[in-house]
Design an enzyme around this catalytic site. Structure first.
Site, PDB file in Angstrom:
ATOM      1  N   HIS A  36       0.837  -1.216   0.000  1.00 28.99           N
ATOM      2  CA  HIS A  36       0.000   0.000   0.000  1.00 28.99           C
ATOM      3  C   HIS A  36       0.868   1.259   0.000  1.00 28.99           C
ATOM      4  O   HIS A  36       0.446   2.309   0.464  1.00 28.99           O
ATOM      5  CB  HIS A  36      -0.995   0.002   1.177  1.00 28.99           C
ATOM      6  N   THR A  37       2.058   1.128  -0.509  1.00 32.11           N
ATOM      7  CA  THR A  37       2.927   2.295  -0.680  1.00 32.11           C
ATOM      8  C   THR A  37       2.848   2.825  -2.110  1.00 32.11           C
ATOM      9  O   THR A  37       3.194   3.977  -2.360  1.00 32.11           O
ATOM     10  CB  THR A  37       4.393   1.925  -0.366  1.00 32.11           C
ATOM     11  N   SER A  69     -11.513 -16.894 -23.224  1.00 26.81           N
ATOM     12  CA  SER A  69     -10.797 -17.280 -22.002  1.00 26.81           C
ATOM     13  C   SER A  69     -11.028 -18.762 -21.740  1.00 26.81           C
ATOM     14  O   SER A  69     -12.181 -19.206 -21.622  1.00 26.81           O
ATOM     15  CB  SER A  69     -11.323 -16.459 -20.813  1.00 26.81           C
ATOM     16  N   ASP A 173       1.782  -3.747  -9.679  1.00 30.35           N
ATOM     17  CA  ASP A 173       1.578  -5.075 -10.256  1.00 30.35           C
ATOM     18  C   ASP A 173       1.969  -5.101 -11.732  1.00 30.35           C
ATOM     19  O   ASP A 173       2.631  -6.024 -12.210  1.00 30.35           O
ATOM     20  CB  ASP A 173       0.113  -5.512 -10.097  1.00 30.35           C
TER      21      ASP A 173
HETATM   22  C1  GLA Z   1      -2.893  -4.462  -4.910  1.00 32.61           C
HETATM   23  C2  GLA Z   1      -2.774  -3.307  -5.887  1.00 32.61           C
HETATM   24  C3  GLA Z   1      -1.363  -2.724  -5.870  1.00 32.61           C
HETATM   25  C4  GLA Z   1      -0.899  -2.423  -4.457  1.00 32.61           C
HETATM   26  C5  GLA Z   1      -1.153  -3.605  -3.532  1.00 32.61           C
HETATM   27  C6  GLA Z   1      -0.861  -3.289  -2.096  1.00 32.61           C
HETATM   28  O1  GLA Z   1      -2.097  -5.521  -5.354  1.00 32.61           O
HETATM   29  O2  GLA Z   1      -3.095  -3.729  -7.194  1.00 32.61           O
HETATM   30  O3  GLA Z   1      -1.327  -1.584  -6.695  1.00 32.61           O
HETATM   31  O4  GLA Z   1      -1.498  -1.252  -3.972  1.00 32.61           O
HETATM   32  O5  GLA Z   1      -2.495  -4.053  -3.616  1.00 32.61           O
HETATM   33  O6  GLA Z   1       0.503  -3.078  -1.913  1.00 32.61           O
END
Ligand code: GLA
Length: 387
Positions: A36-37, A69, A173
């Protein structure tokens, strides 16, 4: 080719007839630390997994997305110029969203026929969705001759997720899926988008990085994630900084003291998590860069878990139980990974200890009456590419 790549190739001929122009691959990711950074302009340290999504694709003769899919056993046909936020949902929104984001960024996108399949556990916090977006993004990039950089593709994939799928995530991600490198972590500054590949080879140090899927149902995840995002933005605004990344550890106490009002206690906890988590990422990077024994990062991983549990309040009993059981069984460090409210826990263990640690978690789950967890050993793999 084997696994998803072989399956999409076979299925392409069945579904669309003829041969695809090529097959592309994008990995899921597991985040070592930095949770969550990313939507606070901070630091993250994920690795791309060996598990991912394969896409067999061919340019279509008209401006449509025809996608099948294997996981969903479903086919959709969507005219490209009709794709927009709130017009698509379900699995196809991830693919359609990429087309929309590329077009929004001013790129000429060809029609596409594509079959997708993957082996990233879905809904486990390992970014199966980013893998899907990135597999299609690299396919389109090559087939439409867009020549976009990995950062531009990540931005398009993130917009797909934010604006078309409707999840207000950061860019970790997609960047991990596109910038992954075998044997390395992706150290990302989410403000500048600077990437440094930090060598990470647990087996060389006699270690294993276990990923334990708690299989905890995470029903509240969407609303809770968005709420954390809003709280962080609100706290940054009240503190007069562009993002929480701009608060140093040295200024943390004075920043916390400056937060007042009814919600001050809650916002202080959120701020404390983000600021200390950024510091923990930098600490882990320093340790690994120095060539020290990777076991030394263990306590920092565990401290990240405590911060997510106590300050960010995104863990659930299943993940706390898995972390405690892994640590009690001798893991050097353990923490929840991903967005939270379920998903996976990672544990750094001695190589010969993996079976024992997993068994300890299974026993703790049986005692608590939870669904049995599943586990695998994560190895850092390459980012998205053509097969
Ligand atoms: C999910 C979101 C990311 C990130 C994480 C927490 O995976 O897609 O962008 O914020 O949560 O670190």
């Amino acid at each position: 080719m084997s696994g998803p790549a072989a399956r999409v190739l076979d299925a392409f001929t069945d579904v669309f007839g003829g041969e695809p122009d090529g097959t592309w691959w994008a990995p899921g990711r597991v985040n070592l630390i930095g949770e969550h950074t990313d939507y606070n302009d901070g630091f993250v340290l994920p690795l791309a997994l060996g598990q991912g999504v394969a896409a067999a694709a061919r340019v279509a003769d008209e401006p449509v997305l025809r996608a099948h899919s294997l996981h969903e056993d479903a086919t959709v046909t969507l005219p490209l110029d009709q794709i927009a936020p709130d017009t698509v949902d379900g699995w196809s929104a991830y693919l359609a969203g990429v087309a929309w984001a590329l077009r929004e960024a001013g790129h000429e996108v060809s029609g596409l026929e594509v079959v997708v399949d993957g082996n990233v556990p879905v809904g486990a916090g390992l970014s199966s969705s980013a893998a899907l977006e990135c597999a299609v993004a690299v396919a389109w990039n090559d087939l439409a001759g867009l020549k976009l950089s990995r950062d531009e593709l990540a931005a398009a994939a993130r917009r797909a997720e934010n604006d078309v799928v409707g999840a207000p995530t950061g860019v970790m991600d997609q960047m991990a899926s596109l910038h992954g490198m075998a044997g390395h972590l992706v150290f990302l500054d989410t403000r500048s988008l600077a990437v440094e590949h930090v060598p990470f080879d647990p087996p060389a140090a006699g270690l294993a990085l276990l990923v334990i899927d708690t299989r905890a149902p995470h029903a509240l995840v969407d609303g809770e994630y968005a709420e954390r995002h809003r709280s962080c933005a609100l706290a940054a605004e009240r503190l007069g900084v562009r993002a929480l990344r701009d608060i140093d550890m040295a200024d943390l106490d004075s920043a916390l003291a400056r937060l007042t009002g009814d919600d001050a206690e809650l916002l202080r906890k959120r701020v404390r998590h983000v600021v200390t988590e950024d510091a923990r990422v930098l600490e882990v990077v320093d340790t690994l860069r120095s060539g020290a024994d990777p076991r030394r990062i263990g306590p920092t991983l565990t401290a990240s878990h405590a911060s997510m549990r106590d300050d960010f309040e995104i863990t659930v009993p299943e993940v706390d139980t898995a972390v405690t059981a892994a640590l009690d069984a001798g893991a050097y460090g353990a923490r929840m990974t991903g967005g939270g409210f379920g998903g996976c826990v990672l544990a750094l263990v001695d190589e010969g200890d993996d079976v024992r640690v997993v068994r300890a978690v299974e026993d703790a789950y049986a005692d608590a009456g939870y669904h049995p967890p599943s586990a695998f050993e994560a190895t850092a793999a390459d980012g998205a590419h053509r097969l």
